[in-house]
Design a protein around this motif. Structure first.
Motif, PDB file in Angstrom:
ATOM      1  N   CYS A   1      -1.290  34.352  90.523  1.00  0.00           N
ATOM      2  CA  CYS A   1      -2.389  33.460  90.129  1.00  0.00           C
ATOM      3  C   CYS A   1      -2.035  32.693  88.860  1.00  0.00           C
ATOM      4  CB  CYS A   1      -3.683  34.241  89.933  1.00  0.00           C
ATOM      5  SG  CYS A   1      -4.493  34.749  91.457  1.00  0.00           S
ATOM      6  N   ALA A   2      -1.402  33.375  87.922  1.00  0.00           N
ATOM      7  CA  ALA A   2      -0.989  32.712  86.683  1.00  0.00           C
ATOM      8  C   ALA A   2      -0.018  31.577  86.987  1.00  0.00           C
ATOM      9  CB  ALA A   2      -0.347  33.718  85.732  1.00  0.00           C
ATOM     10  N   LYS A   3       0.899  31.836  87.880  1.00  0.00           N
ATOM     11  CA  LYS A   3       1.896  30.819  88.243  1.00  0.00           C
ATOM     12  C   LYS A   3       1.248  29.641  88.964  1.00  0.00           C
ATOM     13  CE  LYS A   3       6.127  29.344  89.159  1.00  0.00           C
ATOM     14  NZ  LYS A   3       6.777  28.531  88.159  1.00  0.00           N
ATOM     15  N   LEU A   4       0.245  29.918  89.791  1.00  0.00           N
ATOM     16  CA  LEU A   4      -0.349  28.883  90.641  1.00  0.00           C
ATOM     17  C   LEU A   4      -1.574  28.197  90.052  1.00  0.00           C
ATOM     18  CD1 LEU A   4      -0.005  30.756  94.041  1.00  0.00           C
ATOM     19  CD2 LEU A   4       1.401  28.864  93.189  1.00  0.00           C
ATOM     20  N   THR A   5      -2.085  28.685  88.936  1.00  0.00           N
ATOM     21  CA  THR A   5      -3.249  28.055  88.315  1.00  0.00           C
ATOM     22  C   THR A   5      -2.796  26.831  87.534  1.00  0.00           C
ATOM     23  OG1 THR A   5      -4.433  30.147  88.160  1.00  0.00           O
ATOM     24  CG2 THR A   5      -5.181  28.378  86.723  1.00  0.00           C
ATOM     25  N   PRO A   6      -3.320  25.671  87.873  1.00  0.00           N
ATOM     26  CA  PRO A   6      -2.868  24.443  87.205  1.00  0.00           C
ATOM     27  C   PRO A   6      -3.475  24.289  85.811  1.00  0.00           C
ATOM     28  CG  PRO A   6      -4.611  23.938  88.748  1.00  0.00           C
ATOM     29  CD  PRO A   6      -4.326  25.416  88.888  1.00  0.00           C
ATOM     30  N   ALA A   7      -2.903  23.397  85.061  1.00  0.00           N
ATOM     31  CA  ALA A   7      -3.465  23.033  83.762  1.00  0.00           C
ATOM     32  C   ALA A   7      -4.808  22.355  83.992  1.00  0.00           C
ATOM     33  CB  ALA A   7      -2.513  22.105  83.018  1.00  0.00           C
ATOM     34  N   ALA A   8      -5.632  22.338  82.959  1.00  0.00           N
ATOM     35  CA  ALA A   8      -6.967  21.731  83.058  1.00  0.00           C
ATOM     36  C   ALA A   8      -6.861  20.301  83.568  1.00  0.00           C
ATOM     37  CB  ALA A   8      -7.652  21.767  81.705  1.00  0.00           C
ATOM     38  N   GLY A   9      -7.751  19.984  84.503  1.00  0.00           N
ATOM     39  CA  GLY A   9      -7.788  18.630  85.028  1.00  0.00           C
ATOM     40  C   GLY A   9      -6.873  18.389  86.218  1.00  0.00           C
ATOM     41  N   MET A  10      -6.012  19.338  86.523  1.00  0.00           N
ATOM     42  CA  MET A  10      -5.088  19.199  87.660  1.00  0.00           C
ATOM     43  C   MET A  10      -5.723  19.860  88.892  1.00  0.00           C
ATOM     44  SD  MET A  10      -2.568  17.570  86.327  1.00  0.00           S
ATOM     45  CE  MET A  10      -1.342  17.710  87.594  1.00  0.00           C
ATOM     46  N   PRO A  11      -5.399  19.370  90.076  1.00  0.00           N
ATOM     47  CA  PRO A  11      -5.974  19.988  91.277  1.00  0.00           C
ATOM     48  C   PRO A  11      -5.401  21.384  91.518  1.00  0.00           C
ATOM     49  CG  PRO A  11      -4.395  18.273  91.878  1.00  0.00           C
ATOM     50  CD  PRO A  11      -4.550  18.223  90.383  1.00  0.00           C
ATOM     51  N   ALA A  12      -6.249  22.261  91.993  1.00  0.00           N
ATOM     52  CA  ALA A  12      -5.842  23.642  92.267  1.00  0.00           C
ATOM     53  C   ALA A  12      -5.858  23.899  93.761  1.00  0.00           C
ATOM     54  CB  ALA A  12      -6.791  24.607  91.576  1.00  0.00           C
ATOM     55  N   ASN A  13      -5.007  24.822  94.188  1.00  0.00           N
ATOM     56  CA  ASN A  13      -5.017  25.265  95.578  1.00  0.00           C
ATOM     57  C   ASN A  13      -5.967  26.463  95.642  1.00  0.00           C
ATOM     58  OD1 ASN A  13      -4.548  26.128  98.168  1.00  0.00           O
ATOM     59  ND2 ASN A  13      -2.341  25.763  98.062  1.00  0.00           N
ATOM     60  N   VAL A  14      -7.247  26.163  95.691  1.00  0.00           N
ATOM     61  CA  VAL A  14      -8.284  27.186  95.613  1.00  0.00           C
ATOM     62  C   VAL A  14      -8.168  28.227  96.725  1.00  0.00           C
ATOM     63  CG1 VAL A  14     -10.781  27.601  95.633  1.00  0.00           C
ATOM     64  CG2 VAL A  14      -9.834  25.698  94.305  1.00  0.00           C
ATOM     65  N   PRO A  15      -7.924  27.849  97.969  1.00  0.00           N
ATOM     66  CA  PRO A  15      -7.813  28.889  99.003  1.00  0.00           C
ATOM     67  C   PRO A  15      -6.706  29.907  98.714  1.00  0.00           C
ATOM     68  CG  PRO A  15      -8.093  26.739 100.022  1.00  0.00           C
ATOM     69  CD  PRO A  15      -7.891  26.494  98.564  1.00  0.00           C
ATOM     70  N   VAL A  16      -5.588  29.451  98.209  1.00  0.00           N
ATOM     71  CA  VAL A  16      -4.492  30.385  97.895  1.00  0.00           C
ATOM     72  C   VAL A  16      -4.901  31.311  96.750  1.00  0.00           C
ATOM     73  CG1 VAL A  16      -2.126  30.559  96.998  1.00  0.00           C
ATOM     74  CG2 VAL A  16      -2.664  28.890  98.784  1.00  0.00           C
ATOM     75  N   LEU A  17      -5.555  30.780  95.740  1.00  0.00           N
ATOM     76  CA  LEU A  17      -6.004  31.611  94.618  1.00  0.00           C
ATOM     77  C   LEU A  17      -7.033  32.641  95.088  1.00  0.00           C
ATOM     78  CD1 LEU A  17      -6.277  28.887  91.833  1.00  0.00           C
ATOM     79  CD2 LEU A  17      -4.556  30.695  92.007  1.00  0.00           C
ATOM     80  N   VAL A  18      -7.940  32.240  95.971  1.00  0.00           N
ATOM     81  CA  VAL A  18      -8.943  33.173  96.484  1.00  0.00           C
ATOM     82  C   VAL A  18      -8.268  34.267  97.305  1.00  0.00           C
ATOM     83  CG1 VAL A  18     -10.937  33.421  98.026  1.00  0.00           C
ATOM     84  CG2 VAL A  18     -10.861  31.541  96.385  1.00  0.00           C
TER      85      VAL A  18
END
Length: 173
Positions: free
Chosen positions: A64-81
């Motif tokens: 999750c740390a690796k895949l969480t984007p910086a503020a304002g960047m799009p996130a891959n929410v399904p992968v994080l969930v």
């Protein structure tokens, strides 16, 4: 807004990891019992179960740390969930690790032992919320505020439990 999600509209996402843990829970006991029936020593079963409950969630936190984007960047929410759900699900293995260990050590004092260990576990939980908030304010980084500290605590817990845990009945019981 966090990860470009409106909290009111996406609050159902917070349920998914807990549902994953609930789904894993009925699997844990029969698997652990099966190991004991096959001759695996009880202490080894407890250490394997608790190891899974610590190490897999730690790996998920690091991912999750690796895949969480910086503020304002799009996130891959399904992968994080999915990663958070996998971590929560494997956290359920503590039901065959730490949470059974009290009964192994002392059936007579198991409830008191559980109370002591739950209190010891609750303290970091309370302090962790405050620390995560402070670190998030100071760094604006979910990695530094939440994911890395959580993974570090889980890895340290796995090391400690692996070294010191025992399921041998205690002489004072």
């Amino acid at each position: 807004m966090a990860l470009d999600l409106n909290v009111q509209e996406s609050s159902f996402l917070t349920l998914i990891p807990y549902v994953a843990m609930i789904a894993m829970t009925p699997v844990v006991g029969p698997v652990a019992d099966g190991m004991v029936k096959r001759g695996v020593p009880l202490t080894t079963v407890r250490k394997i179960a608790q190891g899974l409950a610590f190490v897999v969630p730690a790996a998920c936190m690091l991912a999750c740390a690796k895949l969480t984007p910086a503020a304002g960047m799009p996130a891959n929410v399904p992968v994080l969930v999915v990663l958070l759900s996998l971590g929560f699900a494997f956290g359920g293995w503590s039901r065959a690790g730490l949470y059974c260990n009290h009964q192994d050590l002392s059936p007579k004092y198991a409830s008191a032992l559980l109370g002591i260990t739950n209190t010891a576990g609750a303290i970091p939980g309370v302090l962790g919320v405050t620390s995560a908030g402070y670190l998030l304010d100071a760094t604006s980084s979910w990695q530094l505020a939440l994911f890395f500290p959580t993974a570090a605590c889980q890895i340290l817990g796995a090391i400690f439990y692996t070294i010191f845990a025992s399921s041998e009945r205690q002489h004072w019981s």
